[in-house]
Motif scaffolding. Structure first.
Motif, PDB file in Angstrom:
ATOM      1  N   ILE A 228      52.327  42.785  45.503  1.00  0.00           N
ATOM      2  CA  ILE A 228      51.074  42.445  44.957  1.00  0.00           C
ATOM      3  C   ILE A 228      50.019  43.376  45.032  1.00  0.00           C
ATOM      4  O   ILE A 228      49.630  43.612  46.131  1.00  0.00           O
ATOM      5  N   ARG A 229      49.331  43.611  43.891  1.00  0.00           N
ATOM      6  CA  ARG A 229      48.222  44.536  44.106  1.00  0.00           C
ATOM      7  C   ARG A 229      47.039  43.813  43.773  1.00  0.00           C
ATOM      8  O   ARG A 229      45.936  43.886  44.301  1.00  0.00           O
ATOM      9  N   LEU A 230      47.019  42.833  42.821  1.00  0.00           N
ATOM     10  CA  LEU A 230      45.831  41.754  42.618  1.00  0.00           C
ATOM     11  C   LEU A 230      46.284  40.621  41.992  1.00  0.00           C
ATOM     12  O   LEU A 230      47.393  40.525  41.547  1.00  0.00           O
ATOM     13  N   ALA A 231      45.578  39.512  42.639  1.00  0.00           N
ATOM     14  CA  ALA A 231      46.074  38.017  42.078  1.00  0.00           C
ATOM     15  C   ALA A 231      44.606  37.175  41.973  1.00  0.00           C
ATOM     16  O   ALA A 231      43.800  37.368  42.890  1.00  0.00           O
ATOM     17  N   ASN A 232      44.362  36.608  41.056  1.00  0.00           N
ATOM     18  CA  ASN A 232      43.336  35.687  40.671  1.00  0.00           C
ATOM     19  C   ASN A 232      43.765  34.249  41.242  1.00  0.00           C
ATOM     20  O   ASN A 232      44.523  33.986  42.176  1.00  0.00           O
ATOM     21  N   ALA A 233      42.738  33.474  41.584  1.00  0.00           N
ATOM     22  CA  ALA A 233      42.593  32.271  42.375  1.00  0.00           C
ATOM     23  C   ALA A 233      43.662  31.361  41.734  1.00  0.00           C
ATOM     24  O   ALA A 233      44.249  30.582  42.570  1.00  0.00           O
ATOM     25  N   ALA A 234      43.800  31.351  40.426  1.00  0.00           N
ATOM     26  CA  ALA A 234      44.987  30.356  39.753  1.00  0.00           C
ATOM     27  C   ALA A 234      46.284  30.766  40.355  1.00  0.00           C
ATOM     28  O   ALA A 234      47.219  29.785  40.689  1.00  0.00           O
ATOM     29  N   GLU A 236      47.102  32.306  42.981  1.00  0.00           N
ATOM     30  CA  GLU A 236      47.150  31.921  44.335  1.00  0.00           C
ATOM     31  C   GLU A 236      47.651  30.532  44.583  1.00  0.00           C
ATOM     32  O   GLU A 236      48.498  29.902  45.252  1.00  0.00           O
ATOM     33  N   GLU A 237      46.839  29.694  43.837  1.00  0.00           N
ATOM     34  CA  GLU A 237      47.010  28.028  43.782  1.00  0.00           C
ATOM     35  C   GLU A 237      48.436  27.758  43.343  1.00  0.00           C
ATOM     36  O   GLU A 237      49.117  27.028  43.960  1.00  0.00           O
ATOM     37  N   LEU A 238      48.873  28.420  42.302  1.00  0.00           N
ATOM     38  CA  LEU A 238      50.295  28.033  41.509  1.00  0.00           C
ATOM     39  C   LEU A 238      51.187  28.585  42.479  1.00  0.00           C
ATOM     40  O   LEU A 238      52.504  27.893  42.390  1.00  0.00           O
TER      41      LEU A 238
END
Length: 549
Positions: A228-234, A236-238
């Motif tokens: 993983i290079r980048l992840a948004n909050a959604a 992370e949550e899903l």
């Protein structure tokens, strides 16, 4: 009283920034130190010829040594951390012009090579302060040069060519001033434009980052190895059940992709046209659908992953199905309830007959029980089709659960001979949640009723445990309802929330389905937790109260 113009208040509005001007002045002062050292060193080369050619050798020597001392002192002061201001730069340039012309006067006049150094000082002044004061430097230098040449012609009888040379130098002074002012202003404007565009790009990048972080669609950027290079909050949550808007790009690094997502990535790398099947990252996370695409079509070393929450699509499909079922049920409810009421009434009348034996009474009991079950199914389906929108409020979970437990125990004491035992546990510092109290209480009543019933079947005691805690990120609350019953068979765990599925012969199969629907209406998620503990544990995970849509 005369008005003060803006130009007078800001004489250096077009000058370089203070930090850049300080660096340029340091460089210029190093140059002055080198020049003054060379001038002092030349005094020891051929002092006899100097005495014969120079007009005032003593004054010249004193001037050169003083020039070196002044420049050396300034260099040491700036080395100690002194930050020169505009007035210090102006005084230094004026001092250079006057001292160099003083050296010209005491040496051989305007024909001395020191006149070329004046051009450098004027040029430096116009670079450091490209304003009207730069023109003043050129004018002062030209006046000093003409004054020295005129003095030489009148006092020492030198040729008039010196005045012509002084005029040529004056032209050079003004040419250097105008050209460097123009170039400096163009550079400053270009730099200001570049800085403005850089700020705009940074602002757009910040806006894009905030938009991506607040998107309900999960965004992942992976390399070809699944890191993983980048992840948004959604995302992370899903995928991980943790959402951190400010630092999700940092917390996601080093995480291992869920096994279904990794398998989907490997299959997509082999066949990009293949569509990944929906999956659940964890038992308590919603069903998601992922799509892959390459960020760099040429190199292909970064992969963009879109993660869509399928619960919304599933909810819409179920709502359409239930709407159709509700219309059908509403249309035939009258036709069903009339004969159903007649059957129920007839069975009640037969039950009052004194001539019935034990077998007949057992048959009547079956008729009445299944009549109530059919009527309950109709009522539940009608309730689903008539469900109102959630009216959410910000709720303190601890206080709400305590009040719910007391109210629920009062109803159970009146309905059953054996009082239930409900143990309530709450973690410290629980985050608040936003939901419709009446709808979530309906869910809790359903879960508690099921838990008490199955606990009594397995242990003979009507007992459950209600636990309230927070997710790993500490931002969302959840409520667990655990019973001590026989549990749910592994082959039935994926079907418990389907409509009309039940393992109880007397059940309608709509209780848990209705409970999940009510949770989804409040942006919460109802799931069956598989933690290898006795009985069943149903978890309601609430959405973040600040990110609800």
């Amino acid at each position: 009283m005369a008005k003060t113009s803006t130009t007078d208040l800001q004489p250096y509005a077009d000058a370089p920034p203070a930090s850049q001007r300080g660096r340029l002045f340091r460089i210029y002062n190093h140059y002055r130190v080198v020049v003054s050292v060379i001038l002092v060193a030349l005094l020891f080369v051929d002092p006899i010829n100097f005495d014969s050619r120079f007009r005032a050798m003593d004054y010249y020597q004193a001037g050169v040594i003083s020039y070196l001392a002044i420049n050396g002192f300034l260099a040491m002061v700036m080395l100690a951390g002194f930050q020169p201001r505009s007035r210090h730069i102006t005084i230094s340039i004026l001092m250079d012009i006057l001292i160099l012309h003083g050296l010209l006067l005491t040496s051989t006049g305007i024909t001395n090579g020191l006149a070329n150094l004046v051009i450098v000082s004027v040029a430096a002044g116009n670079i450091l302060t490209p304003t009207r004061i730069g023109t003043f430097y050129a004018a002062l230098a030209a006046i000093c040069s003409l004054s020295i040449s005129s003095w030489s012609v009148m006092v020492f009888g030198d040729s008039a060519d010196e005045i012509v040379r002084a005029g040529s130098l004056g032209i050079l002074y003004f040419a250097a001033a105008f050209i460097l002012q123009y170039i400096s202003r163009r550079m400053l404007r270009s730099e200001a434009l570049a800085s403005s565009r850089a700020r705009s790009i940074a602002e757009l990048e910040q806006i894009n980052r905030q938009i991506i972080q607040r998107m309900r669609t999960g965004i992942l950027v992976l390399d070809r190895f699944g890191h993983i290079r980048l992840a948004n909050a959604a995302a992370e949550e899903l995928l991980f059940g943790i959402a951190s808007e400010e630092a999700s790009h940092q917390t996601s690094r080093g995480r291992t992709l869920p096994q279904p997502l990794r398998m989907g990535l490997e299959a997509w790398l082999k066949d990009p046209s293949r569509r990944t099947e929906p999956f659940q990252a964890t038992p308590t996370s919603p069903m998601v659908q992922v799509n892959f695409t390459q960020l760099d079509q040429d190199r292909g070393d970064q992969i963009l992953v879109f993660i869509d929450d399928m619960s919304k699509v599933t909810q819409q499909a179920q709502q359409m199905k239930l709407a159709s079922l509700g219309r059908l049920t509403a249309g035939i409810a009258h036709e069903i309830r009339n004969p159903l009421g007649a059957i129920s009434h007839a069975s009640q009348l037969m039950g009052e007959s004194p001539n019935l034996d034990q077998g007949d009474r057992k048959m009547l009991d079956i008729i009445e029980r299944h009549s109530r079950r059919v009527n309950g199914i109709i009522e539940n389906v009608l309730d689903l089709s008539r469900r109102r929108a959630a009216n959410s409020d910000l709720i303190d979970i601890s206080h709400w659960l305590s009040a719910f437990r007391d109210d629920y125990l009062q109803t159970q004491d009146n309905d059953h001979h054996q009082p239930p035992h409900i143990e309530l546990r709450t973690a410290a510092n629980l985050p608040q949640a936003r939901f419709d109290v009446s709808q979530i209480e309906q869910v809790m009543v359903n879960l508690c009723d099921n838990g008490l019933r199955y606990s009594e079947q397995a242990t003979g005691e009507r007992k459950i445990v209600i636990y309230a805690g927070a997710t790993a990120d500490g931002e969302r609350a959840f409520v667990d309802v655990r019973d001590f019953g026989p549990g749910i068979a592994p082959e039935h765990r994926t079907s418990v929330f389907e409509p009309f599925f039940t393992t109880d012969k007397s059940g309608t199969g709509l209780g848990l389905y209705l409970a999940r629907e009510l949770c989804e209406a409040n942006q919460a998620h109802l799931s069956l937790v598989d933690d290898n503990q006795p009985g069943c544990c149903f978890r309601i995970t609430f959405a973040h109260h600040g990110r609800m849509i």
